[in-house]
Design a protein around this motif. Structure first.
Motif, PDB file in Angstrom:
ATOM      1  N   PHE A 116       0.829  -1.204   0.000  1.00  0.00           N
ATOM      2  CA  PHE A 116       0.000   0.000   0.000  1.00  0.00           C
ATOM      3  C   PHE A 116       0.861   1.252   0.000  1.00  0.00           C
ATOM      4  N   ASP A 117       1.893   1.244   0.835  1.00  0.00           N
ATOM      5  CA  ASP A 117       2.799   2.391   0.896  1.00  0.00           C
ATOM      6  C   ASP A 117       3.589   2.554  -0.394  1.00  0.00           C
ATOM      7  N   PHE A 118       3.925   1.443  -1.024  1.00  0.00           N
ATOM      8  CA  PHE A 118       4.813   1.476  -2.183  1.00  0.00           C
ATOM      9  C   PHE A 118       4.102   1.848  -3.479  1.00  0.00           C
ATOM     10  N   PRO A 144       5.878  -6.222 -11.775  1.00  0.00           N
ATOM     11  CA  PRO A 144       5.708  -7.008 -10.552  1.00  0.00           C
ATOM     12  C   PRO A 144       6.472  -6.405  -9.368  1.00  0.00           C
ATOM     13  N   ALA A 145       6.751  -5.094  -9.401  1.00  0.00           N
ATOM     14  CA  ALA A 145       7.640  -4.482  -8.411  1.00  0.00           C
ATOM     15  C   ALA A 145       7.149  -4.664  -6.977  1.00  0.00           C
ATOM     16  N   CYS A 146       5.845  -4.546  -6.748  1.00  0.00           N
ATOM     17  CA  CYS A 146       5.338  -4.680  -5.378  1.00  0.00           C
ATOM     18  C   CYS A 146       5.534  -6.105  -4.867  1.00  0.00           C
ATOM     19  N   ALA A 147       5.440  -7.092  -5.765  1.00  0.00           N
ATOM     20  CA  ALA A 147       5.668  -8.478  -5.362  1.00  0.00           C
ATOM     21  C   ALA A 147       7.118  -8.682  -4.943  1.00  0.00           C
ATOM     22  N   ARG A 148       8.021  -8.049  -5.633  1.00  0.00           N
ATOM     23  CA  ARG A 148       9.437  -8.152  -5.280  1.00  0.00           C
ATOM     24  C   ARG A 148       9.728  -7.441  -3.959  1.00  0.00           C
ATOM     25  N   ASN A 149       8.908  -6.456  -3.640  1.00  0.00           N
ATOM     26  CA  ASN A 149       9.114  -5.682  -2.421  1.00  0.00           C
ATOM     27  C   ASN A 149       8.430  -6.301  -1.205  1.00  0.00           C
ATOM     28  N   CYS A 150       7.562  -7.292  -1.424  1.00  0.00           N
ATOM     29  CA  CYS A 150       6.803  -7.890  -0.326  1.00  0.00           C
ATOM     30  C   CYS A 150       7.693  -8.810   0.506  1.00  0.00           C
ATOM     31  N   PRO A 151       7.838  -8.530   1.805  1.00  0.00           N
ATOM     32  CA  PRO A 151       8.721  -9.346   2.643  1.00  0.00           C
ATOM     33  C   PRO A 151       8.217 -10.772   2.870  1.00  0.00           C
ATOM     34  N   SER A 152       6.928 -11.004   2.623  1.00  0.00           N
ATOM     35  CA  SER A 152       6.349 -12.329   2.862  1.00  0.00           C
ATOM     36  C   SER A 152       6.134 -13.124   1.577  1.00  0.00           C
ATOM     37  N   GLU A 153       6.512 -12.543   0.438  1.00  0.00           N
ATOM     38  CA  GLU A 153       6.273 -13.178  -0.862  1.00  0.00           C
ATOM     39  C   GLU A 153       4.796 -13.543  -1.010  1.00  0.00           C
ATOM     40  N   ALA A 154       3.934 -12.619  -0.577  1.00  0.00           N
ATOM     41  CA  ALA A 154       2.498 -12.897  -0.551  1.00  0.00           C
ATOM     42  C   ALA A 154       1.764 -12.362  -1.774  1.00  0.00           C
ATOM     43  N   ILE A 155       2.425 -11.565  -2.597  1.00  0.00           N
ATOM     44  CA  ILE A 155       1.765 -10.984  -3.756  1.00  0.00           C
ATOM     45  C   ILE A 155       2.062 -11.827  -4.989  1.00  0.00           C
ATOM     46  N   ILE A 156       0.997 -12.198  -5.677  1.00  0.00           N
ATOM     47  CA  ILE A 156       1.108 -13.063  -6.848  1.00  0.00           C
ATOM     48  C   ILE A 156       0.647 -12.313  -8.094  1.00  0.00           C
ATOM     49  N   PRO A 164       8.830 -17.278  -7.549  1.00  0.00           N
ATOM     50  CA  PRO A 164       7.528 -17.538  -6.925  1.00  0.00           C
ATOM     51  C   PRO A 164       6.483 -16.461  -7.195  1.00  0.00           C
ATOM     52  N   ILE A 165       6.848 -15.422  -7.950  1.00  0.00           N
ATOM     53  CA  ILE A 165       5.929 -14.309  -8.160  1.00  0.00           C
ATOM     54  C   ILE A 165       4.652 -14.745  -8.870  1.00  0.00           C
ATOM     55  N   ASN A 166       4.730 -15.745  -9.738  1.00  0.00           N
ATOM     56  CA  ASN A 166       3.523 -16.178 -10.451  1.00  0.00           C
ATOM     57  C   ASN A 166       2.716 -17.224  -9.676  1.00  0.00           C
ATOM     58  N   VAL A 178      16.377  -7.640  -5.068  1.00  0.00           N
ATOM     59  CA  VAL A 178      16.161  -6.317  -5.635  1.00  0.00           C
ATOM     60  C   VAL A 178      16.745  -5.266  -4.715  1.00  0.00           C
ATOM     61  N   ASP A 179      16.995  -4.115  -5.285  1.00  0.00           N
ATOM     62  CA  ASP A 179      17.450  -2.963  -4.522  1.00  0.00           C
ATOM     63  C   ASP A 179      16.203  -2.171  -4.142  1.00  0.00           C
ATOM     64  N   HIS A 180      15.782  -2.270  -2.878  1.00  0.00           N
ATOM     65  CA  HIS A 180      14.538  -1.623  -2.457  1.00  0.00           C
ATOM     66  C   HIS A 180      14.596  -0.105  -2.605  1.00  0.00           C
ATOM     67  N   SER A 181      15.758   0.480  -2.421  1.00  0.00           N
ATOM     68  CA  SER A 181      15.883   1.926  -2.561  1.00  0.00           C
ATOM     69  C   SER A 181      15.576   2.347  -3.997  1.00  0.00           C
ATOM     70  N   MET A 182      15.984   1.509  -4.969  1.00  0.00           N
ATOM     71  CA  MET A 182      15.697   1.812  -6.368  1.00  0.00           C
ATOM     72  C   MET A 182      14.205   1.673  -6.654  1.00  0.00           C
ATOM     73  N   LEU A 183      13.573   0.653  -6.058  1.00  0.00           N
ATOM     74  CA  LEU A 183      12.140   0.462  -6.259  1.00  0.00           C
ATOM     75  C   LEU A 183      11.360   1.667  -5.748  1.00  0.00           C
ATOM     76  N   TYR A 184      11.707   2.150  -4.561  1.00  0.00           N
ATOM     77  CA  TYR A 184      11.008   3.294  -4.000  1.00  0.00           C
ATOM     78  C   TYR A 184      11.283   4.559  -4.802  1.00  0.00           C
ATOM     79  N   ALA A 185      12.495   4.682  -5.333  1.00  0.00           N
ATOM     80  CA  ALA A 185      12.827   5.834  -6.169  1.00  0.00           C
ATOM     81  C   ALA A 185      11.967   5.822  -7.434  1.00  0.00           C
TER      82      ALA A 185
END
Length: 211
Positions: A116-118, A144-156, A164-166, A178-185
């Motif tokens: 939600f924040d991302f 699929p950036a939010c899925a890569r950012n999810c700490p629980s691998e819960a986003i499909i 496991p993203i699919n 992934v580099d989370h700082s780049m994702l947020y940027a």
């Protein structure tokens, strides 16, 4: 009553092996099952009415990885009778411009709210301190950036090419490194562009979700 087999052909992405599909149909017809084809199960579940989604779930559904399809149906409040994984071992045949919807696996989700924040596109909302996919059509196609950012691998993303993203069981470590700082940027730049083009607020006002 005749047993129904609903097959998603994933028309726009071509994930499904035609050989595997032919074998499944031949087996179903030999058992006397009624076979029904769906071009895009993801879109049908997201946009179809409740009665239609419930009808499909009463039979056997053959589509993508079971975790993805089960979570997608539960998003609509429907439990499926039986699932067949047609995606196992199949690769990606390239991006499409079809339905591209995120699905939350509630067995893994910790309601941390990072998605939600991302997300700069308003796909997710916090309702009663729980994450919900409220505007799936807002999602940026093939992202699929939010899925890569999810700490629980819960986003499909059922139509993504790799586990496991699919929703597949195979764990591909590289897919999640992934580099989370780049994702947020990148997300921040997207918000700036949206604000410039449409005059939308730079940051979400979540006061409504807090009461």
């Amino acid at each position: 009553m005749t047993e129904r087999l609903v097959i998603c052909t994933c028309r726009w992405r071509k994930f499904i092996s035609q050989e595997k599909l032919s074998e499944l149909v031949a087996h179903a017809e030999a058992e006397g099952r009624e076979v029904e084809y769906v071009d895009d199960l993801c879109e049908l579940i997201e946009k179809g009415d409740e009665a239609e989604v419930s009808r499909l779930a009463k039979g056997t559904i053959a589509a993508c990885h079971k975790r993805a399809v089960r979570s997608l149906l539960l998003w609509r409040g429907v439990e499926v009778k039986e699932l067949i994984d047609l995606r196992e071992g199949a690769g990606d045949t390239g991006p499409g411009n079809d339905a591209w919807y995120p699905v939350i696996d509630k067995d893994r989700c910790t309601e941390c709210g990072k998605c939600f924040d991302f997300c700069p596109f308003g796909v997710y909302e916090m309702v009663d301190d729980r994450v919900r996919v409220m505007n799936p059509a807002n999602c940026k196609n093939n992202c699929p950036a939010c899925a890569r950012n999810c700490p629980s691998e819960a986003i499909i993303f059922p139509k993504y090419g790799r586990s496991p993203i699919n929703g597949g069981a195979e764990q591909e470590e590289q897919a999640l490194r992934v580099d989370h700082s780049m994702l947020y940027a990148d997300a921040f730049r997207a918000r700036l562009l949206e604000r410039r083009n449409f005059g939308t607020p730079l940051f979400k006002d979540d006061s409504k979700s807090k009461g």
